[in-house]
Design an enzyme around this catalytic site. Structure first.
Site, PDB file in Angstrom:
ATOM      1  NE  ARG A 104      -3.653   0.101   2.550  1.00  0.00           N
ATOM      2  CZ  ARG A 104      -4.903   0.292   2.121  1.00  0.00           C
ATOM      3  NH1 ARG A 104      -5.281   1.492   1.708  1.00  0.00           N
ATOM      4  NH2 ARG A 104      -5.765  -0.693   2.107  1.00  0.00           N
ATOM      5  NE  ARG A 183      -2.429  -2.662   9.297  1.00  0.00           N
ATOM      6  CZ  ARG A 183      -1.409  -1.915   9.680  1.00  0.00           C
ATOM      7  NH1 ARG A 183      -0.179  -2.303   9.413  1.00  0.00           N
ATOM      8  NH2 ARG A 183      -1.610  -0.779  10.328  1.00  0.00           N
ATOM      9  CG  ASP A 291     -13.087   2.597   2.831  1.00  0.00           C
ATOM     10  OD1 ASP A 291     -13.573   1.795   2.012  1.00  0.00           O
ATOM     11  OD2 ASP A 291     -12.055   2.363   3.473  1.00  0.00           O
TER      12      ASP A 291
END
Length: 395
Positions: A104, A183, A291
Site C-alpha cells: 500500500r 496484519r 470508504d
C-alpha cells in the site's frame, strides 16, 4: 475549475490525479502532519490495474509489484486444498489486465509523487477538515484552524468515519461488523521453508481466516487475518496487538501462518466497520468517494480497487456534464449498483471463509472442490462481473 479533495488516501490521491489529467486545479487536504500510508499489502485485481494503466502509473509501479501465480483456498488446520486457480498470465488473457500485489505504501507514494508534479496539483498536510458550506456555486470546506478552502467541486475521500459524509447524511455512526483484522509483513528469507507459496492463499477456519500474499517483488510476505470478535471496537489502523492474542486467535493454523506470527516485528489489529448503502453520494457540488461512500470488509480485496474506479468515473462525470452537481448525480447512478453488490459479496465471502465444524465445512466446501476439479473456469467465471469491466472505457 477548482476541486478540493478531503483525504489523501489511495482514493483521494487517485481522484486528484484523475481530475488533474482533464484540466482541474486540485487541492488535496490531509489531516495528518506527514503524508504517509499505513497498512501493508493490496491486491489489485484487473479492474483496478486498468485504472492505474489509464493514469499512466504502471511504468513506475511495475518494479514494485508482484504478479501472483495462483489464488488458492485451503483449510487452515490441515492445509488441505479446496481449489487452486492459475492467475499469472491467465488474468490478463481472461480479464484484460494483470492481477497484481503491491505494498500500500508503494502505491500511495507513486500516486502522491505524480499528483504533486501534475499541473495544478497540490497536497496540503496538517489540514483537518471539520465540515463544509455550499456557496458561490461550489462549496468551501472548514479547517480546524478556522481557515477555509473553496472549490467548484468538493470530494469527501476521508474514509469510513468521513466528516463530509457525517454532515451530508447526519450523525449516523459507522457500525462495528463484529470482526477484527490482524496484519503483518515478514521477509521470505526469514520464514524460509514456512513461507507461503507465491500466490494469494486463503486459509479458512471456524470463525476466522487468514490471507497470505507476496509484495515488494515477492520478497515480502503480507499477512491479513480476520477473526469474529464482538468486544474489540477500538479504532485505528496502526494499533499494536499483543503477540499472545494473535497466537490465541490463530491457534492450530498451518505453519505458513503461525510462523508469520512468531517472526513478525510488529502485529497490528483494527476493528472492521461498515455502513449501509446510501440513497445518494452528493449534496450539490459535494460528493463522496471510496470508504466514505461505500465501506466494505476486505474479504474480496476490492476496497482500494473500487476507490480507484470511483476516482476515474467521478472525474469523467463532473467534466462532461452540464454542471458539477449533475455530474455527481450521474457518477452515483453509474457506481451505486456495482459497489453495493460488491459490499454484499464481500460480507458473504467473509462468512464463507469462516465455516466451522466438520459437517458444515463439508457442506460448504465439497461443492466448490468438485467444481474446481471439473472445471476451474467455473470458479473464475464467478469473478467475471468484478474483474472484466473497464471503467476507463465506460464499463
Amino acid at each position: 475549475m477548482k476541486a478540493v479533495v478531503v483525504g489523501a488516501g489511495i482514493g483521494g490521491l487517485a481522484a486528484g490525479l484523475a481530475l488533474s489529467r482533464v484540466g482541474w486545479e486540485v487541492t488535496v487536504l490531509e489531516q495528518a502532519e506527514e503524508l504517509s500510508e499505513v497498512g501493508a499489502g493490496l491486491q489489485i485485481s484487473p479492474n483496478g490495474t486498468k485504472v492505474l494503466e489509464a493514469l499512466n502509473l504502471m511504468e513506475a509501479l511495475a518494479p514494485l509489484c508482484f504478479e501472483p501465480e495462483f489464488i488458492r483456498l485451503s483449510m487452515c488446520r490441515t492445509g488441505r486444498k479446496i481449489f487452486e486457480l492459475p492467475m499469472k498470465g491467465y488474468a490478463e488473457n481472461r480479464w484484460g489486465a494483470k492481477y497484481l500485489h503491491v505494498h500500500r505504501a508503494d502505491l500511495h507514494r507513486v500516486l502522491a509523487e505524480r499528483l504533486a508534479h501534475a499541473t495544478g496539483g497540490e497536497i496540503r498536510t496538517g489540514a483537518k477538515v471539520t465540515g463544509y458550506v455550499r456557496e458561490r456555486g461550489g462549496a468551501s470546506v472548514y479547517l480546524e484552524d478556522g481557515s477555509r478552502v473553496f472549490g467548484d467541486l468538493v470530494i469527501g475521500a476521508d474514509g469510513v468515519h468521513s466528516a463530509i459524509r457525517g454532515q451530508m447524511t447526519g450523525s449516523e455512526r459507522a457500525r462495528f461488523t463484529g470482526y477484527v483484522a490482524w496484519r503483518a509483513t515478514v521477509p521470505v528469507s526469514v520464514l524460509k521453508e514456512d513461507a507461503p507459496g507465491p500466490g494469494a492463499c486463503v486459509w479458512a477456519g471456524a470463525g476466522r481466516h487468514a490471507v497470505t500474499t507476496r509484495i515488494r517483488g515477492g520478497d515480502l510476505v503480507n499477512f491479513v487475518g480476520i477473526v469474529a470478535e464482538d468486544s474489540f471496537q477500538e479504532e485505528g489502523w496502526d494499533l499494536t496487538g499483543r503477540r499472545s492474542e494473535a497466537f490465541a486467535a490463530f491457534k492450530g493454523f498451518v505453519p505458513q501462518v503461525t510462523s508469520i506470527l512468531h517472526t513478525a516485528r510488529e502485529l497490528n489489529r483494527w476493528a472492521l466497520f461498515d455502513r449501509p448503502p446510501l440513497g445518494a453520494w452528493s449534496d450539490g457540488p459535494v460528493g463522496l468517494l471510496g470508504d466514505a461512500a461505500h465501506p466494505m470488509v476486505p474479504s474480496m480485496a476490492q476496497g482500494a480497487v473500487q476507490a480507484l474506479e470511483d476516482a476515474w468515473v467521478l472525474a469523467e462525470c463532473v467534466s462532461s456534464g452540464k454542471d458539477v452537481a449533475e455530474g455527481l448525480s450521474r457518477y452515483f447512478e453509474r457506481r451505486r449498483s456495482r459497489t453495493g453488490r460488491i459490499q454484499q459479496r464481500s460480507m458473504e465471502n467473509l462468512e464463507l471463509f469462516h465455516k466451522g465444524g466438520a459437517l458444515q465445512s463439508l457442506l460448504t466446501y465439497a461443492p466448490i472442490w468438485a467444481a474446481a476439479r471439473l472445471s476451474p473456469a467455473l470458479i473464475h467465471a464467478r469473478q467475471d462481473w468484478i474483474y472484466a469491466p473497464d471503467v476507463t472505457k465506460g464499463g
